[in-house]
Design a protein around this motif. Sequence first.
Motif, PDB file in Angstrom:
ATOM      1  N   LEU A  32     -26.902  33.925   5.549  1.00  0.00           N
ATOM      2  CA  LEU A  32     -26.471  32.529   5.513  1.00  0.00           C
ATOM      3  C   LEU A  32     -27.673  31.575   5.575  1.00  0.00           C
ATOM      4  CD1 LEU A  32     -24.227  30.440   5.494  1.00  0.00           C
ATOM      5  CD2 LEU A  32     -24.042  30.702   7.991  1.00  0.00           C
ATOM      6  N   LYS A  33     -28.712  31.934   6.316  1.00  0.00           N
ATOM      7  CA  LYS A  33     -29.881  31.031   6.421  1.00  0.00           C
ATOM      8  C   LYS A  33     -30.553  30.851   5.060  1.00  0.00           C
ATOM      9  CE  LYS A  33     -33.134  34.668   7.863  1.00  0.00           C
ATOM     10  NZ  LYS A  33     -34.006  34.515   6.711  1.00  0.00           N
ATOM     11  N   ASP A  34     -30.577  31.920   4.227  1.00  0.00           N
ATOM     12  CA  ASP A  34     -31.155  31.814   2.889  1.00  0.00           C
ATOM     13  C   ASP A  34     -30.277  30.968   1.984  1.00  0.00           C
ATOM     14  OD1 ASP A  34     -33.256  33.435   3.655  1.00  0.00           O
ATOM     15  OD2 ASP A  34     -32.182  35.288   3.108  1.00  0.00           O
ATOM     16  N   GLU A  35     -28.956  31.137   2.136  1.00  0.00           N
ATOM     17  CA  GLU A  35     -28.036  30.334   1.316  1.00  0.00           C
ATOM     18  C   GLU A  35     -28.141  28.857   1.709  1.00  0.00           C
ATOM     19  OE1 GLU A  35     -25.000  29.793  -1.634  1.00  0.00           O
ATOM     20  OE2 GLU A  35     -26.465  31.374  -1.202  1.00  0.00           O
ATOM     21  N   VAL A  36     -28.362  28.589   2.998  1.00  0.00           N
ATOM     22  CA  VAL A  36     -28.522  27.203   3.461  1.00  0.00           C
ATOM     23  C   VAL A  36     -29.808  26.593   2.895  1.00  0.00           C
ATOM     24  CG1 VAL A  36     -28.972  25.788   5.505  1.00  0.00           C
ATOM     25  CG2 VAL A  36     -27.121  27.493   5.539  1.00  0.00           C
ATOM     26  N   GLU A  75     -26.495  16.691   6.346  1.00  0.00           N
ATOM     27  CA  GLU A  75     -26.834  17.229   7.669  1.00  0.00           C
ATOM     28  C   GLU A  75     -26.293  18.662   7.768  1.00  0.00           C
ATOM     29  OE1 GLU A  75     -25.779  16.342  12.375  1.00  0.00           O
ATOM     30  OE2 GLU A  75     -25.477  14.769  10.852  1.00  0.00           O
ATOM     31  N   PHE A  76     -27.069  19.543   8.398  1.00  0.00           N
ATOM     32  CA  PHE A  76     -26.655  20.948   8.613  1.00  0.00           C
ATOM     33  C   PHE A  76     -26.396  21.183  10.094  1.00  0.00           C
ATOM     34  CE2 PHE A  76     -28.882  21.257   4.566  1.00  0.00           C
ATOM     35  CZ  PHE A  76     -28.081  22.117   3.843  1.00  0.00           C
ATOM     36  N   ASP A  77     -25.288  21.837  10.389  1.00  0.00           N
ATOM     37  CA  ASP A  77     -24.956  22.228  11.767  1.00  0.00           C
ATOM     38  C   ASP A  77     -24.572  23.720  11.753  1.00  0.00           C
ATOM     39  OD1 ASP A  77     -24.268  22.448  14.399  1.00  0.00           O
ATOM     40  OD2 ASP A  77     -22.400  21.287  14.223  1.00  0.00           O
ATOM     41  N   ILE A  78     -25.605  24.549  11.726  1.00  0.00           N
ATOM     42  CA  ILE A  78     -25.388  26.002  11.587  1.00  0.00           C
ATOM     43  C   ILE A  78     -25.641  26.662  12.943  1.00  0.00           C
ATOM     44  CG2 ILE A  78     -26.034  28.100  10.353  1.00  0.00           C
ATOM     45  CD1 ILE A  78     -24.789  25.906   8.604  1.00  0.00           C
ATOM     46  N   ASN A  79     -24.666  27.347  13.460  1.00  0.00           N
ATOM     47  CA  ASN A  79     -24.799  28.075  14.728  1.00  0.00           C
ATOM     48  C   ASN A  79     -25.756  29.249  14.524  1.00  0.00           C
ATOM     49  OD1 ASN A  79     -24.287  29.907  16.994  1.00  0.00           O
ATOM     50  ND2 ASN A  79     -22.501  28.598  17.420  1.00  0.00           N
ATOM     51  N   PRO A  80     -26.727  29.412  15.418  1.00  0.00           N
ATOM     52  CA  PRO A  80     -27.697  30.512  15.266  1.00  0.00           C
ATOM     53  C   PRO A  80     -27.046  31.893  15.194  1.00  0.00           C
ATOM     54  CG  PRO A  80     -28.461  28.947  16.911  1.00  0.00           C
ATOM     55  CD  PRO A  80     -27.055  28.541  16.578  1.00  0.00           C
ATOM     56  N   ASP A  81     -25.840  32.027  15.785  1.00  0.00           N
ATOM     57  CA  ASP A  81     -25.174  33.341  15.793  1.00  0.00           C
ATOM     58  C   ASP A  81     -24.788  33.801  14.396  1.00  0.00           C
ATOM     59  OD1 ASP A  81     -25.420  33.388  18.506  1.00  0.00           O
ATOM     60  OD2 ASP A  81     -23.377  32.640  18.893  1.00  0.00           O
ATOM     61  N   VAL A  82     -24.656  32.867  13.440  1.00  0.00           N
ATOM     62  CA  VAL A  82     -24.186  33.250  12.102  1.00  0.00           C
ATOM     63  C   VAL A  82     -25.281  33.140  11.061  1.00  0.00           C
ATOM     64  CG1 VAL A  82     -21.823  32.596  12.627  1.00  0.00           C
ATOM     65  CG2 VAL A  82     -23.375  30.906  11.638  1.00  0.00           C
ATOM     66  N   GLU A  83     -26.502  32.819  11.452  1.00  0.00           N
ATOM     67  CA  GLU A  83     -27.558  32.641  10.467  1.00  0.00           C
ATOM     68  C   GLU A  83     -27.853  33.928   9.701  1.00  0.00           C
ATOM     69  OE1 GLU A  83     -30.987  31.057  12.392  1.00  0.00           O
ATOM     70  OE2 GLU A  83     -30.290  28.971  12.250  1.00  0.00           O
ATOM     71  N   GLY A 131     -21.612  25.756  10.064  1.00  0.00           N
ATOM     72  CA  GLY A 131     -21.421  27.208  10.024  1.00  0.00           C
ATOM     73  C   GLY A 131     -21.255  27.763  11.429  1.00  0.00           C
ATOM     74  N   PHE A 132     -20.201  28.528  11.634  1.00  0.00           N
ATOM     75  CA  PHE A 132     -19.960  29.117  12.957  1.00  0.00           C
ATOM     76  C   PHE A 132     -19.112  30.387  12.789  1.00  0.00           C
ATOM     77  CE2 PHE A 132     -16.805  25.892  12.046  1.00  0.00           C
ATOM     78  CZ  PHE A 132     -15.597  26.487  12.356  1.00  0.00           C
ATOM     79  N   GLN A 133     -18.895  31.065  13.872  1.00  0.00           N
ATOM     80  CA  GLN A 133     -18.149  32.344  13.864  1.00  0.00           C
ATOM     81  C   GLN A 133     -16.877  32.186  14.677  1.00  0.00           C
ATOM     82  OE1 GLN A 133     -20.518  35.965  14.299  1.00  0.00           O
ATOM     83  NE2 GLN A 133     -19.006  36.720  15.792  1.00  0.00           N
ATOM     84  N   LYS A 134     -15.769  32.749  14.131  1.00  0.00           N
ATOM     85  CA  LYS A 134     -14.488  32.624  14.833  1.00  0.00           C
ATOM     86  C   LYS A 134     -13.577  33.785  14.425  1.00  0.00           C
ATOM     87  CE  LYS A 134     -10.561  29.522  15.540  1.00  0.00           C
ATOM     88  NZ  LYS A 134      -9.927  28.242  15.165  1.00  0.00           N
ATOM     89  N   ASP A 135     -13.060  34.532  15.433  1.00  0.00           N
ATOM     90  CA  ASP A 135     -12.073  35.605  15.229  1.00  0.00           C
ATOM     91  C   ASP A 135     -12.508  36.620  14.178  1.00  0.00           C
ATOM     92  OD1 ASP A 135     -10.449  34.349  17.078  1.00  0.00           O
ATOM     93  OD2 ASP A 135      -9.368  33.196  15.535  1.00  0.00           O
ATOM     94  N   GLY A 136     -13.791  36.987  14.193  1.00  0.00           N
ATOM     95  CA  GLY A 136     -14.270  37.989  13.257  1.00  0.00           C
ATOM     96  C   GLY A 136     -14.561  37.460  11.871  1.00  0.00           C
ATOM     97  N   PHE A 137     -14.610  36.149  11.716  1.00  0.00           N
ATOM     98  CA  PHE A 137     -14.877  35.543  10.417  1.00  0.00           C
ATOM     99  C   PHE A 137     -16.087  34.596  10.534  1.00  0.00           C
ATOM    100  CE2 PHE A 137     -10.499  36.812   9.994  1.00  0.00           C
ATOM    101  CZ  PHE A 137     -10.384  37.201   8.669  1.00  0.00           C
ATOM    102  N   THR A 138     -16.844  34.490   9.449  1.00  0.00           N
ATOM    103  CA  THR A 138     -17.862  33.452   9.314  1.00  0.00           C
ATOM    104  C   THR A 138     -17.202  32.251   8.647  1.00  0.00           C
ATOM    105  OG1 THR A 138     -19.630  35.084   9.103  1.00  0.00           O
ATOM    106  CG2 THR A 138     -20.086  32.850   8.311  1.00  0.00           C
ATOM    107  N   ILE A 139     -17.193  31.127   9.338  1.00  0.00           N
ATOM    108  CA  ILE A 139     -16.536  29.919   8.834  1.00  0.00           C
ATOM    109  C   ILE A 139     -17.623  28.926   8.384  1.00  0.00           C
ATOM    110  CG2 ILE A 139     -14.913  28.066   9.334  1.00  0.00           C
ATOM    111  CD1 ILE A 139     -13.694  30.861   9.525  1.00  0.00           C
ATOM    112  N   ILE A 140     -17.528  28.468   7.127  1.00  0.00           N
ATOM    113  CA  ILE A 140     -18.455  27.467   6.580  1.00  0.00           C
ATOM    114  C   ILE A 140     -17.623  26.281   6.117  1.00  0.00           C
ATOM    115  CG2 ILE A 140     -20.188  26.959   4.821  1.00  0.00           C
ATOM    116  CD1 ILE A 140     -20.809  29.956   4.747  1.00  0.00           C
TER     117      ILE A 140
END
Length: 598
Positions: A449-453, A474-482, A516-525
């Motif tokens: 995801l960090k490369d796609e960002v 503006e980007f708000d990407i959670n480090p857990d999903v990078e 970008g964040f993580q929820k219930d086993g999914f990467t949400i963008i």
Amino acid sequence: MMCITSVTASKNIPDNLRRSIAMLSRFKDLSIGHAIFLVTTTIVGVIMLLSTTLTYQLIFARTDELIESTSKEINKQVVMNYENYLSNVINTSNSLQKYILDLTKANEVSNLENLFMATLNIERNIENIALFDLSGNRIVSSTGETIADDIISRSWFIEARNNVDIHHFSSSHIEDVVVNGTTEVFSVSRSIYYYEEGIQKEGVLLIDIDTRNLKALAAQTNLGNQGHIIITNQGNELIYSSLPECTTDVCESARIANDIVLGGKLVTLDNMAMFANVNTIKYTRWNIATFINVNDITNSKTDTLYRIVLIFLGTLIAIAISSAVFSMRISKPMNKLKEHIHLIQEGDFDTMVQVEGQREVVVLADAFNSMSNRIKELMQRVLKEQVEKRKTHFVALQNQINPHFLYNTLDSIVWLSENNRNKDVEKAIIALSKFFRMSISDQMSTVQLKDEVEHVRNYLLIQQIRYQHSFKFEFDINPDVEHNFVLKLSLQPLVENAIIHGIRPEESFTKILIKGFQKDGFTIIEVYNEGYGMTQQRIDEIQAMIRGEKESVSMGLKNVYQRLRLYYGLDADLYIESELDEYTKVTMKIPIGREAQL
């Protein structure tokens, strides 16, 4: 009444038919093993029951016939023995009658007495011989003892007087012709003629027979335990019984003999089975009944019945066990095949079924394994073809992004050059080179995801130059999903859609937010932009276009949706949320851990 009966019968026929059909239906529902067991056990059980019943009836009928025939033969032999014995007595009486007539006619009474004595010496079973006149006076006798006074009142005397043509046999009694007699005898009497002083007169001849010989005859015949003989006269009075307990006319044996009259019958005496046979004795008006103990034979019949039942049950159990084993040799492998079919239905083509049993079942299992392998090969071939097809389609969709974006970017650079914005042209070309460096870097379908960002950041820089910085991002990407993997070039079309449909010319700045964040086993963008927004009806139309339910003039969102579904299946999704004149948010939902679908 006949009409009612006919209607009732006609109603019962369909009911019986329905019950029969229901029974057949229940039989069809049985498994093959249960059906084989039930049919085999039923058929063999019915055959065994019929054969056992027939054998039982045959054996018991023959046994009853044997009992009856044997008992009759024994009774016949007993009757013959008594008839021979009594025939000798009657012959003696007839001889004495001739001598009495001759000697009295010759007036040789003294010789007649000698004849009586000689007869006693010859026939040891004779106790007394006497001749009486009709008044009961002794004319001559074999004994010198005192003669009783009331001879004319004796039953044997009265019987002889009343019926002069036959011999009369009395019941056993203590000798009553002499005073103080002690011997048990039965009396044979008959009316005869004799001469007195030349005149023929009528008198009564008496012969007392000792009963010991009568009892000895009974003892000679083996009638079994408690077997016995009874003799009754024509008035059903007891004359003799070899059973000590039977001393009167009302004893049980005498009653049974009187009820039978003539013939044979199986009876029970003192809890023992006896075959009673009643016959008559010639020369007399006596009935003789033999009671033969057949208790052992009857018990053997019961034992035989128990053995037959045990053999039947044992055979039936053995057949049931054999049938169960045989049915299991068929049903067990069939059940294995059934379980294997369920495994195949669940997609397991690797497990092979191994069965033991009848040759046909083993052949069927081998054929089934071959069929399973063939299906597996065909499915793998189809799956491989489908994967290749999806790869081709996926690459084609991905390749649609680059020309589309390149055309728009080059068009923007031309516009900047025409407006002498050389600095912006330089920045745009640098950002474009970075953008395409990632696009053509390798053939991987997914990137972190960090490369796609970073890729989208270059794109936004190009678009800011083109739109003269009329929007900010503006980007708000959670480090857990990078480091989570996402589809390559999946975020840029969403951002492009936000720029095209979200920038308001009348406003100085429009904001684009990428989260970008993580929820219930999914990467949400989420790609959020301020702007016009849209109605729910328009959202539904766009969703239908994305899913391919309606024709679409825009390929960006539809392209991303199709690639998501091809790569991740039904778990991935793309949906829109909007508020009219407020905002629009496009959300991409990507399952984590599904990076190698293609």
